[in-house]
Design an enzyme around this catalytic site. Sequence first.
Site, PDB file in Angstrom:
ATOM      1  N   GLU A   1       2.227  -0.047  -4.919  1.00 13.19           N
ATOM      2  CA  GLU A   1       1.088   1.047  -5.186  1.00 13.19           C
ATOM      3  C   GLU A   1       1.507   2.261  -5.609  1.00 13.19           C
ATOM      4  O   GLU A   1       2.432   2.593  -4.417  1.00 13.19           O
ATOM      5  CB  GLU A   1      -0.124   1.064  -4.124  1.00 13.19           C
ATOM      6  CG  GLU A   1      -1.274   1.964  -4.834  1.00 13.19           C
ATOM      7  CD  GLU A   1      -2.125   2.366  -3.775  1.00 13.19           C
ATOM      8  OE1 GLU A   1      -3.327   3.046  -4.049  1.00 13.19           O
ATOM      9  OE2 GLU A   1      -1.445   2.445  -2.730  1.00 13.19           O
TER      10      GLU A   1
ATOM     11  N   ASP B   1       0.669  -1.151  -0.052  1.00 16.12           N
ATOM     12  CA  ASP B   1       0.098  -0.052   0.097  1.00 16.12           C
ATOM     13  C   ASP B   1       1.052   1.280   0.036  1.00 16.12           C
ATOM     14  O   ASP B   1       1.967   1.445   0.783  1.00 16.12           O
ATOM     15  CB  ASP B   1      -0.718  -0.099   1.307  1.00 16.12           C
ATOM     16  CG  ASP B   1      -1.890   0.982   1.376  1.00 16.12           C
ATOM     17  OD1 ASP B   1      -2.904   0.720   0.472  1.00 16.12           O
ATOM     18  OD2 ASP B   1      -1.730   1.751   2.297  1.00 16.12           O
TER      19      ASP B   1
HETATM   20  C1  GLC Z   1      -4.170   3.027  -0.634  1.00 15.37           C
HETATM   21  C2  GLC Z   1      -5.386   2.119  -0.561  1.00 15.37           C
HETATM   22  C3  GLC Z   1      -6.687   3.072  -0.197  1.00 15.37           C
HETATM   23  C4  GLC Z   1      -6.287   3.600   1.180  1.00 15.37           C
HETATM   24  C5  GLC Z   1      -4.906   4.207   1.174  1.00 15.37           C
HETATM   25  C6  GLC Z   1      -4.924   4.392   2.666  1.00 15.37           C
HETATM   26  O1  GLC Z   1      -4.325   4.114  -1.614  1.00 15.37           O
HETATM   27  O2  GLC Z   1      -5.578   1.634  -2.007  1.00 15.37           O
HETATM   28  O3  GLC Z   1      -7.900   2.254  -0.390  1.00 15.37           O
HETATM   29  O4  GLC Z   1      -7.507   4.150   1.399  1.00 15.37           O
HETATM   30  O5  GLC Z   1      -4.314   3.651   0.605  1.00 15.37           O
HETATM   31  O6  GLC Z   1      -4.340   3.162   2.978  1.00 15.37           O
END
Ligand code: GLC
Length: 521
Positions: free
Chosen positions: A254, A191
């Site tokens: 991500e 994440d």
């Molecule tokens: C990432 C996740 C998202 C979440 C954020 C905070 O972007 O994909 O869903 O709200 O992180 O953890």
Amino acid sequence: MIYQIYPRSFQDSGDDGVGDLRGITARLPYVASLGVGAVWLSPIFTSPMRDFGYDVADYCDIDPLFGTLDDFDALVAEAHRLGLKVMLDYVPNHTSSDHAWFRESLTGKESGKRDWYVWRDPAQDGGVPNNWKSFFGGPAWTLDEASGQYYLHQFLPSQPDLNWRNPAVRAAMFDVLRFWMRRGVDGFRVDVIWLLAEDEDFRDEPVNPDWKPGDVEHASLDHIHTQDQPETHEYIREMRRVLDEFDDRMMVGEIYLPVVKLLPYAGTAEEPMVHLPFNFHLILQGWTAELVRGFADSYDAECRLRHSWPNWVLGNHDQHRFKSRLGADQYRVAQTLLLTLRGTPTVYYGDEIGMTDVDVPADRLVDPAALQQPDSPEAGRDPERTPMQWDATANAGFAPGGATPWLPLADDYPAVNVAAQDGDPASDLNYFRALTRLRAEYPALVGGAYRSLETPGADVFAYERMPEHGGGERVVVLLNFGGEAADVAGLAGGDTLLSSLGDRPERGAALRPHEARILRG
Ligand code: GLC
């Protein structure tokens, strides 16, 4: 190929309207029938669920809402039996404010865990330490009245940022990876990995001149001090060394960054970082044949230069469903593109049956991104998180016990569901399966080289996939992004292997409006 499951919305086995691990396990034969190689589960760890699991209170346990560690072990065993790898969602940037580490940090400046989070004194005027903003609106700082200091949170105040500069934090977080790898987990989606470190001097961020009202507040700044810092790259190299302590594990990061800043996250042969830095550019850029071709050409070339393996994404739990974004006409064109470009595709649950965004009524909105930012209507993520549509029975088979699902079901579920599509050769589901079967039959579609072809019409994007090391067959893909038929007689390619319109047009036949066609080379 990776298949993302949003556990709250896949299958409820406990009759509380929220999906769970036993539900997922029961549905794994379906997932295997899609021809995908791995499942990624959005967070299933102990959490107060203020950001639906992306606020972790215990990294090494399962939230009771989803089940137990035994249920998890059973899920992994069943997945492996079916030939599926299992990836977990690792959330290293922040914990929940309910995490024992943060509670200890809150006890005061002398606490042994104080430095595990990012604490700062107020600015000279007594206000927030700097101008940094939270992704969900408002300042990225919250005052702890007891100590008079502020703590940093790039998301909700209940998601305090961990201090990755502290080696003890890194050691503890790396042990989390080891815990799950020992339990048989094959990999991780990491994440917000590009946010791990912030500027050491806590400098203000400059204003983004392109911001306009209606855009989320977070976009009003240019995030040069809270994102993509050099230290983050170091921490990821360390993280990778932990993965490499085990055989055959992988991680996907991500990362929302332009390609020149994105690809370095794969690291180098000597100092590898993430295996796949998520490429979200099919979501972020315009949808025309010319733009998509331009992007695919440059991204593919950059990946080759860097010896980095490409990957493609059309949807996830933070983005509106691609069938809604691009329109029903373009749905199969997009699906074909995703599954035939060079690189690993990631598929969001339900996209294989053509699920669309659900218009969630105001009194049922639950996503904090929506509730905290009523002036930015696009910010909410509930529409793309609604329950999987399994069949035409009550609750679409998602919550067969009758409990009210945590988010409303799509109105179209009596027609758009797995059971209805399973036996229909012309369905979206079987089109998806036909694509994954072709990937299995024609290795060029998976590992082969990519080259785009000159086309007569501006709405057509065509490319070939060629076996790289001899053997195997060449494949040609023709995609019509427009509503007019296009003459493709002059293009390379032999017999039709698959058409999105369900038939097998003859060699050289015009490409029909919104048609995707795959030809033997
Ligand atoms: C990432 C996740 C998202 C979440 C954020 C905070 O972007 O994909 O869903 O709200 O992180 O953890």
